[in-house]
Design a protein around this motif. Structure first.
Motif, PDB file in Angstrom:
ATOM      1  N   GLY A  21       2.596   4.246 -14.869  1.00 26.11           N
ATOM      2  CA  GLY A  21       2.890   3.155 -15.999  1.00 26.11           C
ATOM      3  C   GLY A  21       4.464   2.961 -15.893  1.00 26.11           C
ATOM      4  N   THR A  22       4.803   1.693 -16.221  1.00 20.83           N
ATOM      5  CA  THR A  22       6.343   0.973 -16.310  1.00 20.83           C
ATOM      6  C   THR A  22       6.532   0.951 -17.789  1.00 20.83           C
ATOM      7  OG1 THR A  22       5.652  -0.522 -14.466  1.00 20.83           O
ATOM      8  CG2 THR A  22       7.719  -0.982 -15.938  1.00 20.83           C
ATOM      9  N   PRO A  23       7.628   1.751 -18.118  1.00 21.51           N
ATOM     10  CA  PRO A  23       8.296   1.657 -19.247  1.00 21.51           C
ATOM     11  C   PRO A  23       9.052   0.346 -19.567  1.00 21.51           C
ATOM     12  CG  PRO A  23       9.381   3.195 -17.972  1.00 21.51           C
ATOM     13  CD  PRO A  23       8.538   2.546 -17.099  1.00 21.51           C
ATOM     14  N   LEU A  81       4.513  -1.526 -19.944  1.00 21.73           N
ATOM     15  CA  LEU A  81       4.426  -2.988 -19.692  1.00 21.73           C
ATOM     16  C   LEU A  81       3.193  -3.255 -18.887  1.00 21.73           C
ATOM     17  CD1 LEU A  81       5.883  -5.996 -19.361  1.00 21.73           C
ATOM     18  CD2 LEU A  81       6.963  -5.036 -17.242  1.00 21.73           C
ATOM     19  N   GLU A  82       2.845  -2.401 -18.218  1.00 22.90           N
ATOM     20  CA  GLU A  82       1.528  -2.326 -17.226  1.00 22.90           C
ATOM     21  C   GLU A  82       1.150  -0.711 -16.837  1.00 22.90           C
ATOM     22  OE1 GLU A  82       1.187  -1.348 -13.828  1.00 22.90           O
ATOM     23  OE2 GLU A  82       3.412  -0.802 -13.860  1.00 22.90           O
ATOM     24  N   TRP A  83       0.198  -0.342 -16.586  1.00 22.05           N
ATOM     25  CA  TRP A  83      -0.357   0.790 -16.185  1.00 22.05           C
ATOM     26  C   TRP A  83      -1.424   0.766 -15.092  1.00 22.05           C
ATOM     27  CZ3 TRP A  83      -4.627   3.869 -17.243  1.00 22.05           C
ATOM     28  CH2 TRP A  83      -5.364   3.426 -18.359  1.00 22.05           C
ATOM     29  N   VAL A 107      12.034   3.475 -13.168  1.00 21.07           N
ATOM     30  CA  VAL A 107      11.422   4.661 -12.869  1.00 21.07           C
ATOM     31  C   VAL A 107      10.064   4.602 -13.576  1.00 21.07           C
ATOM     32  CG1 VAL A 107      11.609   7.193 -12.753  1.00 21.07           C
ATOM     33  CG2 VAL A 107      13.657   5.920 -12.195  1.00 21.07           C
ATOM     34  N   SER A 108       9.038   4.937 -13.089  1.00 23.26           N
ATOM     35  CA  SER A 108       7.728   4.878 -13.716  1.00 23.26           C
ATOM     36  C   SER A 108       7.394   6.155 -14.076  1.00 23.26           C
ATOM     37  CB  SER A 108       6.643   4.480 -12.860  1.00 23.26           C
ATOM     38  OG  SER A 108       6.852   3.067 -12.213  1.00 23.26           O
ATOM     39  N   LEU A 109       6.381   6.041 -15.129  1.00 23.29           N
ATOM     40  CA  LEU A 109       5.682   7.482 -15.675  1.00 23.29           C
ATOM     41  C   LEU A 109       4.628   7.715 -14.841  1.00 23.29           C
ATOM     42  CD1 LEU A 109       7.313   6.568 -18.200  1.00 23.29           C
ATOM     43  CD2 LEU A 109       5.564   7.259 -19.668  1.00 23.29           C
ATOM     44  N   GLU A 119       8.413  -1.136  -8.655  1.00 21.17           N
ATOM     45  CA  GLU A 119       7.328  -0.693  -7.441  1.00 21.17           C
ATOM     46  C   GLU A 119       6.113  -0.408  -7.808  1.00 21.17           C
ATOM     47  OE1 GLU A 119      10.545   1.111  -4.752  1.00 21.17           O
ATOM     48  OE2 GLU A 119       8.669   2.229  -4.583  1.00 21.17           O
ATOM     49  N   ILE A 120       5.109  -1.253  -7.940  1.00 19.71           N
ATOM     50  CA  ILE A 120       3.697  -1.036  -8.733  1.00 19.71           C
ATOM     51  C   ILE A 120       2.836  -1.285  -7.823  1.00 19.71           C
ATOM     52  CG2 ILE A 120       4.964  -1.043 -11.068  1.00 19.71           C
ATOM     53  CD1 ILE A 120       3.974  -4.095 -11.178  1.00 19.71           C
ATOM     54  N   ASP A 121       1.574  -1.090  -8.109  1.00 17.53           N
ATOM     55  CA  ASP A 121       0.048  -1.395  -7.321  1.00 17.53           C
ATOM     56  C   ASP A 121      -0.019  -2.938  -7.668  1.00 17.53           C
ATOM     57  OD1 ASP A 121      -1.005  -1.033  -9.740  1.00 17.53           O
ATOM     58  OD2 ASP A 121      -2.810   0.049  -8.701  1.00 17.53           O
ATOM     59  N   PRO A 128       0.611  -1.199  -0.087  1.00 16.87           N
ATOM     60  CA  PRO A 128      -0.098   0.153  -0.195  1.00 16.87           C
ATOM     61  C   PRO A 128       0.754   1.418  -0.020  1.00 16.87           C
ATOM     62  CG  PRO A 128      -0.132  -1.191   2.017  1.00 16.87           C
ATOM     63  CD  PRO A 128       0.539  -2.285   1.092  1.00 16.87           C
ATOM     64  N   SER A 129       0.408   2.219  -0.524  1.00 20.19           N
ATOM     65  CA  SER A 129       1.103   3.533  -0.493  1.00 20.19           C
ATOM     66  C   SER A 129       1.350   3.848   0.950  1.00 20.19           C
ATOM     67  CB  SER A 129      -0.244   4.415  -0.943  1.00 20.19           C
ATOM     68  OG  SER A 129       0.309   5.733  -0.691  1.00 20.19           O
ATOM     69  N   GLY A 130       2.535   4.376   1.413  1.00 16.43           N
ATOM     70  CA  GLY A 130       2.867   4.791   2.513  1.00 16.43           C
ATOM     71  C   GLY A 130       3.457   3.569   3.386  1.00 16.43           C
TER      72      GLY A 130
HETATM   73  P1  5GP Z   1       2.688   7.541  -5.037  1.00 17.16           P
HETATM   74  O1  5GP Z   1       1.618   8.677  -5.624  1.00 17.16           O
HETATM   75  O2  5GP Z   1       2.433   7.520  -3.483  1.00 17.16           O
HETATM   76  O3  5GP Z   1       4.044   7.824  -5.488  1.00 17.16           O
HETATM   77  O4  5GP Z   1       2.287   6.261  -5.548  1.00 17.16           O
HETATM   78  C1  5GP Z   1       0.850   5.647  -5.619  1.00 17.16           C
HETATM   79  C2  5GP Z   1       0.757   4.176  -5.932  1.00 17.16           C
HETATM   80  O5  5GP Z   1       1.084   4.143  -7.271  1.00 17.16           O
HETATM   81  C3  5GP Z   1       1.708   3.352  -5.211  1.00 17.16           C
HETATM   82  O6  5GP Z   1       0.981   2.125  -4.555  1.00 17.16           O
HETATM   83  C4  5GP Z   1       2.856   2.788  -6.281  1.00 17.16           C
HETATM   84  O7  5GP Z   1       3.145   1.618  -5.766  1.00 17.16           O
HETATM   85  C5  5GP Z   1       1.821   2.761  -7.288  1.00 17.16           C
HETATM   86  N1  5GP Z   1       2.717   3.038  -8.691  1.00 17.16           N
HETATM   87  C6  5GP Z   1       3.879   3.641  -8.665  1.00 17.16           C
HETATM   88  N2  5GP Z   1       4.424   3.573  -9.890  1.00 17.16           N
HETATM   89  C7  5GP Z   1       3.435   2.745 -10.864  1.00 17.16           C
HETATM   90  C8  5GP Z   1       3.394   2.083 -11.962  1.00 17.16           C
HETATM   91  O8  5GP Z   1       4.420   2.139 -12.811  1.00 17.16           O
HETATM   92  N3  5GP Z   1       2.525   1.281 -12.197  1.00 17.16           N
HETATM   93  C9  5GP Z   1       1.413   0.872 -11.224  1.00 17.16           C
HETATM   94  N4  5GP Z   1       0.800   0.001 -11.731  1.00 17.16           N
HETATM   95  N5  5GP Z   1       1.505   1.531 -10.107  1.00 17.16           N
HETATM   96  C10 5GP Z   1       2.517   2.185  -9.775  1.00 17.16           C
END
Ligand code: 5GP
Length: 197
Positions: free
Chosen positions: A82-84, A71-73, A36-38, A101-103, A12-14
């Motif tokens: 989303g993941t590049p 890859l996912e979003w 690093v995600s978008l 690090e994704i949900d 979970p967030s946090g």
């Molecule tokens: P925050 O806004 O607190 O940085 O992130 C919120 C939520 O988005 C967290 O649960 C985090 O793990 C998730 N998150 C961050 N990057 C991605 C991503 O690329 N894909 C997905 N599906 N979730 C993500």
């Protein structure tokens, strides 16, 4: 060249995923690359573009989706993340282990797309819900509505933790990081042993 692992870290967030990741990154033996995600969410104080996230506009996110670059979003509290794909694959092919690090929703997408023995999924759980709420409130610059949405999403996520290969409780950062490092080293050893047989 042996392909690196794809390590999915959810929670979970946090819960402290970022802090635990920083601890693991201190150990060069893990050879970990953080993907690093978008995101379309606004930058928080202390964050930097290209470090925590690539901060993009809605139009840029749409373009990445249309080009098949993700890859996912997922959508989260009004923002998209989303993941590049290209960067993840390039790093793995070069032999590095890659951490996403994704949900939970994103993790489910990756797990259903990639039937790959090098994928390992880990859920980082809070020691208690009260400690999680205190953390979310403590660091948040968001409205009460957004905080409530994060707490609600956290409850739903924790309920799905059994979808993961491993659950690690974040009692202390050092212990959680050690537990995750052990999972990574055990997985690499198991893959090596299979390759030899
Ligand atoms: P925050 O806004 O607190 O940085 O992130 C919120 C939520 O988005 C967290 O649960 C985090 O793990 C998730 N998150 C961050 N990057 C991605 C991503 O690329 N894909 C997905 N599906 N979730 C993500």
């Amino acid at each position: 060249m042996k392909k690196g692992l794809l390590i999915i870290l959810s929670g979970p967030s946090g819960v402290g995923k970022g802090t635990v990741r920083q601890e693991i990154l201190k150990n060069p033996a893990v050879d970990l690359y953080y993907s690093v995600s978008l995101t379309t969410r606004a930058m928080r104080p202390g964050e930097a573009d290209g470090r925590e996230y690539y901060f993009v506009t809605n139009e840029e996110f749409d373009a990445n989706l249309a080009n098949g670059n993700l890859l996912e979003w997922n959508q989260f509290v009004g923002n998209r993340y989303g993941t590049p794909k290209d960067k993840v694959e390039a790093k793995r092919l070069a032999g590095h282990n890659v951490l996403l690090e994704i949900d939970v929703n994103g993790a489910t997408q990756v797990l259903s797309k990639m039937k790959d023995p090098g994928v390992v999924s880990i859920f980082l759980a809070p020691p208690s819900f009260e400690s999680l709420e205190a953390r979310i409130r403590g660091r948040s610059t968001e409205s009460e509505d957004a905080i409530q949405a994060r707490l609600e999403k956290a409850r739903l996520e924790v309920a799905l933790k059994d979808r993961y290969d491993y659950v690690v409780v974040n009692d202390t950062v050092e212990q959680a990081a050690k537990d995750i490092e052990k999972i990574i080293f055990d997985k690499i050893r198991a893959l090596d042993e299979n390759a030899i047989e």
